[in-house]
Design a protein around this motif. Structure first.
Motif: not given
Length: 148
Positions: A56-72
Motif C-alpha cells: 500500500e505504501t510503495i505506490p504512494v512513495v513512488f508517485i511522490g518521488a516522481t515529483f522530485v524527478g520532474m525537476v527541469s
C-alpha cells in the motif's frame, strides 16, 4: 528494513522520471504518470508480492518521488542531486508526513521541500551567497532618478 525499501523506491521514482524526461524527451507529466501507473498496476495485480503495508505504501512513495524527478534539467543536471533530493524526500515523508496534512498535498509539498534543500545547497558554498537574488534589485536602486 521497510524504511530502506521505501527510500530505494523513492530513488527509483525520482531517477526513473528524470531519466525518461532527459533520455526520451518525454514531458515531466508523461514520464511521472507512465511510471506511476506501471508501479500502481503492478501492486494492484500482485498485492501479495510484499507485505500488505509495503504494497500500500510503495505506490504512494513512488508517485511522490516522481515529483522530485520532474525537476527541469536546467535546474540540476546531476543524477547525484536528484538522488540526494529523493533520499531527503523519503526521509521527510516517512518521518513527518502527518505534519504536512492539509498543505495541498503531502507528496508535492515534501518533494518541493526536498528539491529546495538540494537546489539551494549550491549557494551555501558560493562566496556571493549574500547577494543571490538581490543583484538586479540592487542595480535598480543604485540608478539615479531622472526628473523631468
Amino acid at each position: 528494513m521497510e524504511f530502506l525499501v521505501l527510500v530505494i523506491t523513492a530513488l527509483a521514482g525520482a531517477l526513473g522520471t528524470y531519466y525518461c524526461c532527459n533520455r526520451f524527451a518525454w514531458s515531466p507529466v508523461r514520464s511521472s504518470a507512465t511510471l506511476s501507473m506501471i508501479v500502481a498496476l503492478f501492486f494492484k495485480i500482485f498485492p501479495d508480492v510484499l507485505s500488505q503495508s509495503l504494497a500500500e505504501t510503495i505506490p504512494v512513495v513512488f508517485i511522490g518521488a516522481t515529483f522530485v524527478g520532474m525537476v527541469s534539467g536546467r535546474q540540476t543536471t546531476s543524477y547525484f542531486g536528484i538522488s540526494l533530493a529523493a533520499v531527503i524526500y523519503g526521509i521527510i515523508l516517512l518521518n513527518m508526513s502527518d505534519y504536512f496534512h492539509g498543505y495541498g498535498g503531502a507528496l508535492g509539498t515534501t518533494a518541493c521541500v526536498a528539491l529546495l534543500v538540494v537546489l539551494s545547497s549550491r549557494y551555501l558554498k558560493s562566496d556571493k551567497k549574500a547577494y543571490v537574488g538581490t543583484r538586479k534589485v540592487w542595480k535598480q536602486v543604485k540608478k539615479p532618478i531622472r526628473k523631468g
